[in-house]
Scaffold this motif. Structure first.
Motif, PDB file in Angstrom:
ATOM      1  N   SER A  38      -8.488  -1.133  -7.450  1.00 34.42           N
ATOM      2  CA  SER A  38      -9.422  -0.112  -6.980  1.00 34.42           C
ATOM      3  C   SER A  38      -9.499  -0.001  -5.465  1.00 34.42           C
ATOM      4  CB  SER A  38     -10.830  -0.368  -7.531  1.00 34.42           C
ATOM      5  OG  SER A  38     -10.796  -0.390  -8.931  1.00 34.42           O
ATOM      6  N   VAL A  39      -8.406  -0.278  -4.793  1.00 32.84           N
ATOM      7  CA  VAL A  39      -8.361  -0.085  -3.348  1.00 32.84           C
ATOM      8  C   VAL A  39      -8.231   1.424  -3.097  1.00 32.84           C
ATOM      9  CG1 VAL A  39      -7.036  -0.532  -1.248  1.00 32.84           C
ATOM     10  CG2 VAL A  39      -7.256  -2.313  -2.996  1.00 32.84           C
ATOM     11  N   PRO A  40      -9.127   2.001  -2.326  1.00 36.24           N
ATOM     12  CA  PRO A  40      -9.106   3.461  -2.191  1.00 36.24           C
ATOM     13  C   PRO A  40      -8.045   3.980  -1.229  1.00 36.24           C
ATOM     14  CG  PRO A  40     -10.990   2.538  -1.021  1.00 36.24           C
ATOM     15  CD  PRO A  40     -10.270   1.387  -1.638  1.00 36.24           C
ATOM     16  N   THR A  41      -7.906   3.321  -0.086  1.00 34.51           N
ATOM     17  CA  THR A  41      -6.917   3.783   0.887  1.00 34.51           C
ATOM     18  C   THR A  41      -6.117   2.612   1.430  1.00 34.51           C
ATOM     19  OG1 THR A  41      -8.449   3.587   2.730  1.00 34.51           O
ATOM     20  CG2 THR A  41      -8.319   5.741   1.678  1.00 34.51           C
ATOM     21  N   VAL A  42      -4.977   2.949   1.996  1.00 35.40           N
ATOM     22  CA  VAL A  42      -4.114   1.896   2.520  1.00 35.40           C
ATOM     23  C   VAL A  42      -3.359   2.449   3.732  1.00 35.40           C
ATOM     24  CG1 VAL A  42      -2.157   2.537   1.041  1.00 35.40           C
ATOM     25  CG2 VAL A  42      -2.391   0.186   1.836  1.00 35.40           C
ATOM     26  N   SER A  43      -3.146   1.596   4.722  1.00 33.80           N
ATOM     27  CA  SER A  43      -2.395   2.040   5.896  1.00 33.80           C
ATOM     28  C   SER A  43      -0.904   1.830   5.667  1.00 33.80           C
ATOM     29  CB  SER A  43      -2.838   1.256   7.134  1.00 33.80           C
ATOM     30  OG  SER A  43      -2.364  -0.065   7.060  1.00 33.80           O
ATOM     31  N   SER A  44      -0.109   2.485   6.469  1.00 31.25           N
ATOM     32  CA  SER A  44       1.337   2.345   6.296  1.00 31.25           C
ATOM     33  C   SER A  44       1.752   0.883   6.487  1.00 31.25           C
ATOM     34  CB  SER A  44       2.084   3.243   7.282  1.00 31.25           C
ATOM     35  OG  SER A  44       1.817   2.872   8.613  1.00 31.25           O
ATOM     36  N   GLU A  45       1.064   0.207   7.391  1.00 36.25           N
ATOM     37  CA  GLU A  45       1.400  -1.174   7.659  1.00 36.25           C
ATOM     38  C   GLU A  45       1.112  -2.074   6.452  1.00 36.25           C
ATOM     39  OE1 GLU A  45       3.073  -2.463  10.129  1.00 36.25           O
ATOM     40  OE2 GLU A  45       2.880  -4.472   9.249  1.00 36.25           O
ATOM     41  N   GLU A  46      -0.084  -1.908   5.879  1.00 33.08           N
ATOM     42  CA  GLU A  46      -0.443  -2.712   4.712  1.00 33.08           C
ATOM     43  C   GLU A  46       0.494  -2.443   3.539  1.00 33.08           C
ATOM     44  OE1 GLU A  46      -5.336  -2.736   5.322  1.00 33.08           O
ATOM     45  OE2 GLU A  46      -4.322  -1.037   4.378  1.00 33.08           O
ATOM     46  N   LEU A  47       0.709  -1.170   3.306  1.00 31.69           N
ATOM     47  CA  LEU A  47       1.551  -0.812   2.168  1.00 31.69           C
ATOM     48  C   LEU A  47       2.980  -1.301   2.374  1.00 31.69           C
ATOM     49  CD1 LEU A  47       1.850   0.540  -0.534  1.00 31.69           C
ATOM     50  CD2 LEU A  47       2.106   2.741   0.628  1.00 31.69           C
ATOM     51  N   ALA A  48       3.411  -1.226   3.612  1.00 30.84           N
ATOM     52  CA  ALA A  48       4.768  -1.680   3.925  1.00 30.84           C
ATOM     53  C   ALA A  48       4.927  -3.158   3.590  1.00 30.84           C
ATOM     54  CB  ALA A  48       5.084  -1.421   5.395  1.00 30.84           C
ATOM     55  N   VAL A  49       3.939  -3.952   3.981  1.00 28.72           N
ATOM     56  CA  VAL A  49       3.996  -5.382   3.674  1.00 28.72           C
ATOM     57  C   VAL A  49       4.036  -5.598   2.168  1.00 28.72           C
ATOM     58  CG1 VAL A  49       2.696  -7.541   3.751  1.00 28.72           C
ATOM     59  CG2 VAL A  49       2.882  -6.127   5.810  1.00 28.72           C
ATOM     60  N   ALA A  50       3.171  -4.875   1.470  1.00 29.90           N
ATOM     61  CA  ALA A  50       3.109  -5.031   0.016  1.00 29.90           C
ATOM     62  C   ALA A  50       4.416  -4.633  -0.662  1.00 29.90           C
ATOM     63  CB  ALA A  50       1.951  -4.210  -0.546  1.00 29.90           C
ATOM     64  N   ALA A  51       5.117  -3.687  -0.061  1.00 29.05           N
ATOM     65  CA  ALA A  51       6.343  -3.210  -0.687  1.00 29.05           C
ATOM     66  C   ALA A  51       7.574  -3.942  -0.158  1.00 29.05           C
ATOM     67  CB  ALA A  51       6.503  -1.707  -0.468  1.00 29.05           C
ATOM     68  N   LEU A  65       8.378  13.549   1.842  1.00 27.14           N
ATOM     69  CA  LEU A  65       7.649  14.059   0.685  1.00 27.14           C
ATOM     70  C   LEU A  65       6.615  15.101   1.101  1.00 27.14           C
ATOM     71  CD1 LEU A  65       6.873  10.716  -1.199  1.00 27.14           C
ATOM     72  CD2 LEU A  65       8.943  12.097  -1.284  1.00 27.14           C
ATOM     73  N   GLY A  66       6.133  14.971   2.323  1.00 28.33           N
ATOM     74  CA  GLY A  66       5.084  15.850   2.800  1.00 28.33           C
ATOM     75  C   GLY A  66       4.102  15.043   3.639  1.00 28.33           C
ATOM     76  N   SER A  67       3.063  15.680   4.077  1.00 32.16           N
ATOM     77  CA  SER A  67       2.057  14.973   4.883  1.00 32.16           C
ATOM     78  C   SER A  67       0.904  14.547   4.001  1.00 32.16           C
ATOM     79  CB  SER A  67       1.559  15.891   5.996  1.00 32.16           C
ATOM     80  OG  SER A  67       2.560  16.069   6.950  1.00 32.16           O
ATOM     81  N   TYR A  68       1.049  13.384   3.420  1.00 32.38           N
ATOM     82  CA  TYR A  68       0.064  12.956   2.445  1.00 32.38           C
ATOM     83  C   TYR A  68      -0.933  11.945   3.009  1.00 32.38           C
ATOM     84  CZ  TYR A  68       3.029  15.246  -1.037  1.00 32.38           C
ATOM     85  OH  TYR A  68       3.741  16.168  -1.764  1.00 32.38           O
ATOM     86  N   GLY A  69      -0.833  11.628   4.263  1.00 29.09           N
ATOM     87  CA  GLY A  69      -1.750  10.657   4.852  1.00 29.09           C
ATOM     88  C   GLY A  69      -2.806  11.318   5.722  1.00 29.09           C
ATOM     89  N   THR A  70      -3.698  10.499   6.242  1.00 29.22           N
ATOM     90  CA  THR A  70      -4.722  10.986   7.157  1.00 29.22           C
ATOM     91  C   THR A  70      -4.683  10.131   8.406  1.00 29.22           C
ATOM     92  OG1 THR A  70      -6.083  11.513   5.242  1.00 29.22           O
ATOM     93  CG2 THR A  70      -7.145  11.578   7.395  1.00 29.22           C
ATOM     94  N   ARG A  71      -4.425  10.763   9.528  1.00 27.15           N
ATOM     95  CA  ARG A  71      -4.321  10.007  10.774  1.00 27.15           C
ATOM     96  C   ARG A  71      -5.602   9.235  11.058  1.00 27.15           C
ATOM     97  NH1 ARG A  71      -0.093  13.210  14.225  1.00 27.15           N
ATOM     98  NH2 ARG A  71       0.742  14.465  12.551  1.00 27.15           N
ATOM     99  N   GLY A  72      -5.433   8.050  11.529  1.00 23.90           N
ATOM    100  CA  GLY A  72      -6.587   7.215  11.816  1.00 23.90           C
ATOM    101  C   GLY A  72      -7.148   6.531  10.587  1.00 23.90           C
ATOM    102  N   VAL A  73      -6.701   6.918   9.406  1.00 32.99           N
ATOM    103  CA  VAL A  73      -7.265   6.364   8.181  1.00 32.99           C
ATOM    104  C   VAL A  73      -6.199   5.675   7.328  1.00 32.99           C
ATOM    105  CG1 VAL A  73      -8.498   6.886   6.041  1.00 32.99           C
ATOM    106  CG2 VAL A  73      -9.061   8.128   8.146  1.00 32.99           C
ATOM    107  N   GLY A  74      -5.204   6.433   6.928  1.00 33.84           N
ATOM    108  CA  GLY A  74      -4.179   5.880   6.051  1.00 33.84           C
ATOM    109  C   GLY A  74      -3.909   6.814   4.894  1.00 33.84           C
ATOM    110  N   TYR A  75      -3.469   6.253   3.775  1.00 33.65           N
ATOM    111  CA  TYR A  75      -3.129   7.053   2.616  1.00 33.65           C
ATOM    112  C   TYR A  75      -4.118   6.802   1.491  1.00 33.65           C
ATOM    113  CZ  TYR A  75       1.316   7.389   5.086  1.00 33.65           C
ATOM    114  OH  TYR A  75       2.277   7.608   6.036  1.00 33.65           O
TER     115      TYR A  75
END
Lengths: 255, 255
Positions: A38-51, A65-75
Motif C-alpha cells: 500500500s505504498v502510494p507513491t515512489v521516487s525514481s530513485e527508490e523504485l530504481a533500487v527496488a528494481a 511511455l509518457g509523462s506519468y510522474g509528478t515533479r517533486g513528488v514521484g510516481y
DNA sequence: ACCTGTGAAAAAATTCACAGCC
DNA sequence: GGCTGTGAATTTTTTCACAGGT
C-alpha cells in the motif's frame, strides 16, 4: 516448413526501445510489491533500487511511455502499475499452453508468476501417453495428439516449449501451424520459425556459463599467469599448424 | 549484512565485451552439436545460422578471442570448442549447490545441461525437514543447517537459488557469508549482495511478458485504434488530475 | 527542497564493407 | 572463389546534467 529467419530483428516496437521493454517487467514486479504494501507513491530513485537498475535509466525508460510522474513528488504506484501492465499487454488474459511436462514443465505449470500476470495456463501437453490424464498443478496432462484442437479451442497464441531439445523444433512447427505466434523456448536448441513468429529462449545453463566466466576471472586475478605460463592471450600453438580434430588440441571438457 | 550495490556494473572483463560473453555459450552449444556430428570445420555463416545470430556479429565476437579461423576455410570445430570452453572457464570443474528443491530446483538438479558443461551439482539443499534425505536426481537432499559446511567442504563458489521469493535474500546472505561469489537467482526478487559478488537472474515470467508485449503489438496492427479511440500514445486523462490510488485509474489487472 | 523529463554527450553494440589470406 | 578479421560507420543504449515543474 519453417523456412523463415531465426528470431526477429529486434524491431523497435512503437518507438519503445527493446532494452526498455525488457526492463518493464522488472519495474512492474517492484511496483506490484510496493502496491501490496500500500505504498502510494515512489521516487525514481527508490523504485530504481527496488528494481535493481539506476534511476537515470528508469526515468528514461518511463519517458518512452509518457509523462506519468509528478515533479517533486514521484510516481503514483497504482497508476504506474496499470500503465506498464497495459503497455506490456497484461491487462488482457493470455491463454498459454505448456508442451513437455517433465520436471521443468511441471515447475512452470506450478509457477505462480504466470497466473498473477495475466497468463492463464490453458493446457499442459506431453507426448508420453503415460502422462495423459495425470494431474499436474491441478490440471490433467493432455496428449500431444490434442495439440491442434487445444490451441484452436482456446485461442492460444503463446506457447511454452519445455520438451527435450530433440523434440522442440517439431513441437514448434505444430504450434505455429496451429496458430501460435509467440513461443517461449526452454529447450536448448535454436528454433527456426517463419516470419511473424516471435521466439524467446531461456537456457538454464547459459547464465551459469556466464557466471563461470566472471568467476574464473576473479580467481585468475590471484592465480594470474600460473596456468598460462606467461604466454599472451591466445594459447594457440606458436608457429605449428593445429588443424585436425586430433593432435595437440588439449583434452576437452568432460563431454 | 548485504550492504553493497545490486548487480555488478557490467564490467568489460579482460576486454571481451559483455554482449560477446553472453553469446559464447550459444556458440559453444552449436559447436558441440557439430562436434558430435563429427563436422571438422564450419564457416562463420553456417555457425551463425546454427547459433541464431548473424555472421558479422559472430566474426566480430570471435575476433575478441583471437584469430582462430582460417581464411577461405572457416573454423576448426574442435579447436574452437576448446577455446571457447577455456574462455568461459568450463575446462575446470565448478561445484555448485542448488538451494530450494521444489519443482524448479528438481528440474535444475535433473538438467543435463549443467553436468555436461563443467558444472557439478555438489549438493541439493532445502529448508523443509521433510525433504531431507529424499533422493532427487539420484542425490539426497540436505537440510539448510548444513549449508555452510557443504559450501566449505566442497569449495563451492557458485550457488543457485531456486527458493520462493521470500527466502531468497536470506539464503543469498548465507551463501555469500560461506564463501560463494557467484549466484544464479531464479527467485523473483532483486538480491542485494556485497561488491565482488556476481548475481545473474532468470525470471521465468519476464520473457513471457516481453512476448506478450510483442504479441499485443501484432494484434494491434489489425484492431488498431479500435480500443484507444483515436487518441495519440499516452491515454492519460486529457487535462484533469489523476492522483489518488482511487478515482479514474482504470480497473487493474487480475491481481 | 525535491524530483521528473529530456536534450546532449558518451559508451557500447551492431552492421557494413573490404583488404588480405587461403 | 571463398571466407576471415577488422577498421570505420551506424545504431542503440546508457549516462550525464540541468531546465522546469510541484
Amino acid at each position: 516448413m519453417a523456412t523463415g529467419r531465426t528470431h526477429r530483428p529486434a524491431t523497435r516496437s512503437r518507438g519503445i526501445p527493446e532494452a526498455t521493454v525488457a526492463r518493464l517487467p522488472l519495474y512492474l514486479r517492484a511496483l506490484t510489491a510496493l502496491s501490496e504494501r500500500s505504498v502510494p507513491t515512489v521516487s525514481s530513485e527508490e523504485l530504481a533500487v527496488a528494481a535493481g537498475v539506476n534511476s537515470a535509466k528508469l526515468r528514461k525508460d518511463f519517458s518512452y511511455l509518457g509523462s506519468y510522474g509528478t515533479r517533486g513528488v514521484g510516481y503514483d504506484v497504482e497508476y504506474l502499475v496499470y500503465q506498464i501492465s497495459r503497455e506490456l499487454g497484461l491487462t488482457q488474459d493470455w491463454p498459454v499452453v505448456i508442451v513437455g511436462i517433465g520436471n521443468l514443465g511441471a515447475a512452470l505449470a506450478n509457477y505462480g508468476g504466470f497466473a498473477s500476470r495475466g497468463f492463464r495456463v490453458a493446457a499442459l501437453i506431453d507426448a508420453d501417453p503415460e502422462m495423459a490424464g495425470k494431474p499436474v498443478a491441478g490440471m490433467p496432462v493432455q496428449h500431444t495428439d490434442e495439440l491442434e484442437r487445444i490451441i484452436s479451442d482456446n485461442g492460444v497464441s503463446i506457447g511454452v516449449i519445455a520438451t527435450p531439445a530433440g523434440g522442440a523444433q517439431q513441437v514448434c512447427e505444430r504450434l505455429v501451424a496451429a496458430g501460435v505466434t509467440s513461443i517461449l523456448n526452454f529447450a536448448p536448441t535454436v528454433l527456426t520459425v517463419p516470419d511473424g513468429v516471435d521466439v524467446r529462449k531461456v537456457d538454464l545453463s547459459i547464465e551459469l556459463q556466464i557466471l563461470a566466466f566472471h568467476e574464473q576471472r576473479k580467481a585468475g586475478e590471484e592465480a594470474a599467469a600460473a596456468a598460462e605460463a606467461g604466454a599472451p592471450p591466445p594459447v594457440r600453438a606458436t608457429g605449428a599448424t593445429r588443424k585436425g580434430p586430433d593432435g595437440d588440441v588439449p583434452a576437452v571438457m568432460p563431454a
